[in-house]
Design an enzyme around this catalytic site. Structure first.
Site, short mmCIF file in Angstrom:
data_model
loop_
_atom_site.label_atom_id
_atom_site.label_comp_id
_atom_site.label_asym_id
_atom_site.label_seq_id
_atom_site.Cartn_x
_atom_site.Cartn_y
_atom_site.Cartn_z
N ASN A 49 70.85 83.81 36.39
CA ASN A 49 70.23 83.17 35.26
C ASN A 49 68.94 82.50 35.73
O ASN A 49 68.95 81.73 36.69
CB ASN A 49 71.20 82.15 34.67
CG ASN A 49 70.72 81.57 33.37
OD1 ASN A 49 69.65 80.99 33.30
ND2 ASN A 49 71.52 81.72 32.33
N HIS A 86 69.12 85.63 31.15
CA HIS A 86 70.50 85.37 31.57
C HIS A 86 70.81 86.18 32.83
O HIS A 86 70.07 87.11 33.18
CB HIS A 86 71.47 85.74 30.45
CG HIS A 86 71.52 84.73 29.35
ND1 HIS A 86 72.55 84.67 28.45
CD2 HIS A 86 70.66 83.73 29.02
CE1 HIS A 86 72.34 83.69 27.61
NE2 HIS A 86 71.20 83.10 27.92
N GLU A 135 73.06 88.50 33.57
CA GLU A 135 73.25 89.93 33.37
C GLU A 135 71.90 90.61 33.13
O GLU A 135 71.64 91.70 33.66
CB GLU A 135 74.19 90.19 32.18
CG GLU A 135 75.59 89.64 32.39
CD GLU A 135 75.79 88.21 31.90
OE1 GLU A 135 76.94 87.84 31.66
OE2 GLU A 135 74.79 87.46 31.78
N CYS A 158 77.70 86.47 27.07
CA CYS A 158 77.37 85.95 25.75
C CYS A 158 77.09 87.12 24.80
O CYS A 158 77.11 88.29 25.21
CB CYS A 158 76.16 85.03 25.83
SG CYS A 158 74.61 85.93 26.16
N CYS A 206 74.00 89.31 26.00
CA CYS A 206 74.30 90.17 27.15
C CYS A 206 75.33 91.24 26.77
O CYS A 206 75.24 92.38 27.23
CB CYS A 206 74.78 89.33 28.32
SG CYS A 206 73.46 88.23 28.93
N ASP A 242 71.49 76.76 26.95
CA ASP A 242 71.71 78.12 27.41
C ASP A 242 72.57 78.92 26.44
O ASP A 242 72.35 80.11 26.24
CB ASP A 242 72.36 78.14 28.80
CG ASP A 242 72.31 79.50 29.44
OD1 ASP A 242 71.20 80.04 29.62
OD2 ASP A 242 73.37 80.06 29.76
#
Length: 150
Positions: A46, A57, A59, A84, A87, A147
């Site tokens: 991140n 993020h 990923e 999330c 992602c 976030d």
């Protein structure tokens, strides 16, 4: 799976080390790694804080580091925290068939959506990841809320 077996997985370890790197840089401790055939293609973490980028993020960072791939259908994405919605959408878009998650205790992610689209989701319940995120969330609640768009 035992803790020892988890640590021995080089792709998961790459994701975990990436999360640690982000934490050491003052960022959010979420790391990810993309692997093909057990070989790590790329890892990332991140970088929202470090780069002021709202979509950086873990990923996304790992996929960006992997660069263009002809196909993702033979890859596994390892991540320290449940993905999330953003992602998850990327995982679905690129048809990544398997996601290995360090923990989903501190953030539930979008497992139902991933599984509904045929993604094999494995949750390791890694205590290192849980401890790292719990500590971060307690020490930086505003940053964590930012976030996850809370």
């Amino acid at each position: 799976m035992t803790e020892t077996a988890r640590i021995a997985d080089p792709a998961f370890e790459a994701a975990y080390q990436a999360a640690q790197k982000s934490l050491s840089e003052g960022g959010i401790p979420i790391g990810a790694a993309l692997a093909r055939g057990g070989v790590v293609i790329a890892s990332g973490h991140n970088e929202r804080v470090q780069h002021g980028d709202p979509i950086a993020h873990g990923e996304m960072s790992a996929l960006r580091a992997a660069g263009r791939q002809k196909s993702y259908r033979d890859t596994t994405l390892y991540t320290t925290l449940a993905p999330c919605a953003m992602c998850t959408g990327t995982i679905i878009q690129f048809k990544i068939p398997r996601v290995v998650v360090g923990e989903a205790e501190t953030f539930p992610g979008e497992f139902e959506l991933l599984r509904s689209r045929g993604v094999d989701v494995v949750v390791l319940d890694d205590s290192r990841c849980v401890d790292m995120m719990r500590a971060f969330q307690e020490e930086h609640p505003e940053l964590w809320a930012e976030d996850i768009a809370e």
